[in-house]
Enzyme design. Structure first.
Site, PDB file in Angstrom:
ATOM      1  N   ASP A 110      26.400-158.852 -47.700  1.00 22.34           N
ATOM      2  CA  ASP A 110      25.541-158.651 -48.859  1.00 22.34           C
ATOM      3  C   ASP A 110      24.260-159.476 -48.729  1.00 22.34           C
ATOM      4  O   ASP A 110      24.313-160.688 -48.538  1.00 22.34           O
ATOM      5  CB  ASP A 110      26.303-159.054 -50.130  1.00 22.34           C
ATOM      6  CG  ASP A 110      25.598-158.614 -51.391  1.00 22.34           C
ATOM      7  OD1 ASP A 110      24.635-157.830 -51.295  1.00 22.34           O
ATOM      8  OD2 ASP A 110      26.006-159.052 -52.490  1.00 22.34           O
ATOM      9  N   ILE A 111      23.124-158.803 -48.819  1.00 21.32           N
ATOM     10  CA  ILE A 111      21.820-159.455 -48.727  1.00 21.32           C
ATOM     11  C   ILE A 111      21.311-159.694 -50.145  1.00 21.32           C
ATOM     12  O   ILE A 111      21.237-158.765 -50.948  1.00 21.32           O
ATOM     13  CB  ILE A 111      20.814-158.591 -47.949  1.00 21.32           C
ATOM     14  CG1 ILE A 111      21.388-158.221 -46.585  1.00 21.32           C
ATOM     15  CG2 ILE A 111      19.490-159.328 -47.793  1.00 21.32           C
ATOM     16  CD1 ILE A 111      21.793-159.387 -45.733  1.00 21.32           C
ATOM     17  N   ASP A 118      13.710-144.334 -30.871  1.00 17.73           N
ATOM     18  CA  ASP A 118      15.000-143.751 -31.253  1.00 17.73           C
ATOM     19  C   ASP A 118      15.937-143.635 -30.060  1.00 17.73           C
ATOM     20  O   ASP A 118      17.113-144.022 -30.137  1.00 17.73           O
ATOM     21  CB  ASP A 118      14.783-142.370 -31.877  1.00 17.73           C
ATOM     22  CG  ASP A 118      14.122-142.437 -33.246  1.00 17.73           C
ATOM     23  OD1 ASP A 118      14.102-143.526 -33.840  1.00 17.73           O
ATOM     24  OD2 ASP A 118      13.623-141.404 -33.710  1.00 17.73           O
ATOM     25  N   SER A 145      12.371-146.689 -39.292  1.00 19.90           N
ATOM     26  CA  SER A 145      12.609-145.895 -38.085  1.00 19.90           C
ATOM     27  C   SER A 145      13.452-146.670 -37.078  1.00 19.90           C
ATOM     28  O   SER A 145      14.151-146.072 -36.264  1.00 19.90           O
ATOM     29  CB  SER A 145      11.293-145.504 -37.423  1.00 19.90           C
ATOM     30  OG  SER A 145      10.660-144.458 -38.110  1.00 19.90           O
ATOM     31  N   ASP A 200      21.785-152.735 -54.339  1.00 20.10           N
ATOM     32  CA  ASP A 200      20.500-152.694 -55.031  1.00 20.10           C
ATOM     33  C   ASP A 200      19.540-151.814 -54.243  1.00 20.10           C
ATOM     34  O   ASP A 200      19.729-151.573 -53.049  1.00 20.10           O
ATOM     35  CB  ASP A 200      19.920-154.106 -55.195  1.00 20.10           C
ATOM     36  CG  ASP A 200      19.719-154.811 -53.857  1.00 20.10           C
ATOM     37  OD1 ASP A 200      18.818-154.413 -53.105  1.00 20.10           O
ATOM     38  OD2 ASP A 200      20.482-155.741 -53.572  1.00 20.10           O
ATOM     39  N   GLU A 208       7.783-143.205 -31.641  1.00 21.12           N
ATOM     40  CA  GLU A 208       8.972-142.970 -32.464  1.00 21.12           C
ATOM     41  C   GLU A 208      10.124-142.435 -31.618  1.00 21.12           C
ATOM     42  O   GLU A 208      11.258-142.923 -31.703  1.00 21.12           O
ATOM     43  CB  GLU A 208       8.642-141.986 -33.588  1.00 21.12           C
ATOM     44  CG  GLU A 208       9.836-141.621 -34.455  1.00 21.12           C
ATOM     45  CD  GLU A 208      10.373-142.830 -35.195  1.00 21.12           C
ATOM     46  OE1 GLU A 208      11.573-143.136 -35.030  1.00 21.12           O
ATOM     47  OE2 GLU A 208       9.606-143.465 -35.925  1.00 21.12           O
ATOM     48  N   GLY A 210      25.582-157.514 -54.604  1.00 23.99           N
ATOM     49  CA  GLY A 210      26.022-156.131 -54.711  1.00 23.99           C
ATOM     50  C   GLY A 210      24.941-155.150 -54.298  1.00 23.99           C
ATOM     51  O   GLY A 210      23.904-155.524 -53.737  1.00 23.99           O
TER      52      GLY A 210
END
Length: 587
Positions: free
Chosen positions: A558-559, A302, A516, A579, A298, A577
């Protein structure tokens, strides 16, 4: 018979002083039912030392919140006029009477001023006490609890009490009733070359992105720095090393960012950064062990993608000590809460804070006591009021918690009722941070593990009212009725790529996936925007959500495909929009 001493006073003297404390009879301050998944194992060792954090009320928080809304609203005259450290502390401080009452109560148990650790705003007082004394102070009994499924062990109680006239001066005391397990939001780990989830057809050459930008076709199987810069229109942007802009990344749970791994990553993905490093900051005793086998996947993820995308912007890696899963014994120093409060206390005390900070850790909202979650969230608001964009990943369990019933895959409440319900993640549900979910592939679609849903703790904030209600109104009548809170804060706010990120870990090239990946990616692009603004003499973006929901969404892609299953359901579908299945992504 020898007297038992604590803090320099015989225990008999301490108890005698306690009998004369002017407080009333003990009254239960906080109580929970037996938390789901945890089994009471044995009485806690009397000599086991607890680091008790006492939270005092913040009566002026409403004023701080109002300032946050105004400083984050592009249409307000205060937009970008952030508070100083001293101004923030003034709005976080308790009444003097609360401080005096708590100090007086602690003195009755032998705690003198030198034994108290106070936060700069005086809203936290921390003491160290053995279980035997903590049980007397809180009129409770601590036990060792074992998590039946995960194997974690912790020292906690299901209820504690305070003198009744002290209740108004104390919000809560922890560790007491907190059974949060706290984890990194990382879904999968693949060795390089292993078969992975990819589209049926990758094609060759390039793919046209949503803004007409060209993206290498290979990005449909492996995400690199170049992929992200191509997809999100930052291929030719170079940040400044000297304009004051900074990026911060947090590390917990003994996740160490390995410098050799970082250099290998730079060698393959950003040679210009080779030889550069980040600033390491230890919080509450946090370390950064450089043994190759101690490298955290992790922390490596990062730092490699966060700092790799923003180089040469100066980067800071905060390592905060504290790991809830442990084996309690008389030899161990203390027991811990989840460590956000320690990190927040440290970073808020600094004069110079990175303008953008990303965190990829969290837990089921229901495992964090409500009062504790509210306090941590309020301190996120204080960061925002100081001009910091606070970014969190939204979780990797879809609408669930990855601890669903193995037979039915249903998720249950943690309040003893065992009611079937979706499980949102905290701190992603805090309304004062920006929560980031995950997408995959080009064209992008929602990825199944991406955490999303609605908070059971925090009401829907004003900036999200139209977007969230608009989505709920589109649902077929009765959809998931009773499984989510239709009035809660919706998650996530935005999404970015989160599948098959190529990193170096323990000297090897591996692929990782999860929100992550998405949080530091989004934070890096916000840091680039802050870099451009600061270079033009403008203030940083600060808390993003009021801007994102009012006008910033117009710059997002927008997906409309995908969903986030969990708890035995298909989860929420992506649609036109905002969600809770993915939200929009940077473009």
């Amino acid at each position: 018979m020898r007297a038992i001493f604590w803090l320099g006073l015989p225990l008999s003297t301490v108890m005698a002083r306690t009998a004369f404390y002017k407080g009333s009879q003990p009254k239960v301050k906080e109580s929970i039912t037996s938390p789901r998944g945890w089994v009471k194992h044995a009485p806690a060792p009397p000599s086991h030392v607890l680091e008790l954090k006492i939270a005092l009320p913040q009566p002026k928080f409403d004023a701080l919140e109002q300032y946050l809304w105004e400083a984050s609203d592009p249409g307000h005259e205060r937009y970008g006029a952030y508070l100083s450290k001293e101004e923030t502390y003034a709005l976080m401080s308790p009444h003097r009477g609360s401080v005096e009452a708590v100090v007086d109560w602690l003195a009755s148990y032998g705690f003198e001023e030198g034994h108290l650790v106070r936060s700069p705003a005086n809203d936290w007082i921390t003491i160290r006490a053995p279980v035997s004394l903590a049980e007397k102070m809180l009129d409770t009994t601590y036990h060792v609890y074992h998590h039946a499924q995960k194997g974690d062990t912790t020292v906690r109680t299901l209820s504690y009490s305070l003198p009744e006239n002290l209740h108004g001066h104390v919000d809560f005391i922890q560790p007491t009733t907190m059974f949060a397990r706290f984890k990194a939001f990382k879904s999968t780990l693949h060795w390089s070359g292993q078969a992975e989830l990819v589209p049926a057809s990758l094609g060759n050459g390039t793919i046209t992105g949503p803004a007409g930008n060209q993206v290498d076709a290979s990005c449909n199987s492996t995400i690199t720095l170049t992929c992200l810069r191509q997809l999100y229109n930052a291929l030719n942007y170079t940040t400044s090393a000297t304009n004051g802009n900074k990026l911060g990344l947090t590390g917990y749970l003994n996740q160490y960012a390995n410098l050799d791994d970082l250099q290998q990553f730079y060698l393959t993905q950003n040679p210009a950064a080779l030889g550069s490093n980040f600033t390491f900051v230890s919080v509450h005793g946090g370390t950064n062990n450089q043994s190759l086998l101690a490298a955290g996947d992790e922390a490596d993820l990062d730092t490699q993608f966060g700092f790799g995308l923003t180089y040469p912007t100066p980067g800071t890696f905060y390592s905060t000590a504290g790991e809830p899963p442990f084996t309690p014994s008389a030899l161990e120093a203390n027991d811990t809460n989840e460590p956000y409060s320690y990190w927040l206390g440290y970073v808020l005390s600094q004069d110079d804070i990175p303008q953008t900070i990303s965190t990829s850790y969290g837990d089921d909202e229901q495992t964090v006591p409500y009062n504790y979650a509210v306090r941590v969230c309020n301190e996120m608001a204080a960061l925002g009021a100081r001009g910091v964009s606070v970014i969190f990943s939204s979780g990797d369990g879809g609408v669930g918690d990855n601890d669903a019933d193995p037979a039915t895959q249903q998720c249950f409440t943690n309040d003893g009722r065992n009611v079937t319900r979706f499980v949102p993640f905290f701190p992603a549900t805090c309304p004062y941070i920006t929560a980031v979910g995950s997408t995959a592939y080009i064209p992008e679609k929602a990825i199944p593990f991406s955490g999303g849903g609605f908070s059971n703790y925090f009401p829907r904030p004003p900036y999200q009212e139209l977007a969230a209600q608009g989505y709920i109104d589109k649902l077929a009548p009765g959809t998931y009725q009773g499984l989510y809170n239709p009035y809660g804060r919706g998650v996530p706010d935005v999404s970015t790529q989160g599948l098959n990120f190529s990193i170096f870990w323990e000297g090897k090239n591996v692929h990782v996936s999860g929100t992550s990946c998405s949080a530091p990616t989004f934070a890096a692009f916000i840091s680039m925007l802050n870099d451009a603004r600061i270079s033009l003499g403008l203030p940083p973006l600060g808390f993003l959500n009021p801007f994102l929901y009012s006008s910033g969404y117009k710059a997002l892609n927008d997906i409309t495909e995908g969903n986030n299953p969990g708890c035995g359901t298909e989860g929420f579908n992506a649609t036109v929009g905002w969600d809770p299945g993915k939200s929009d992504v940077t473009a």
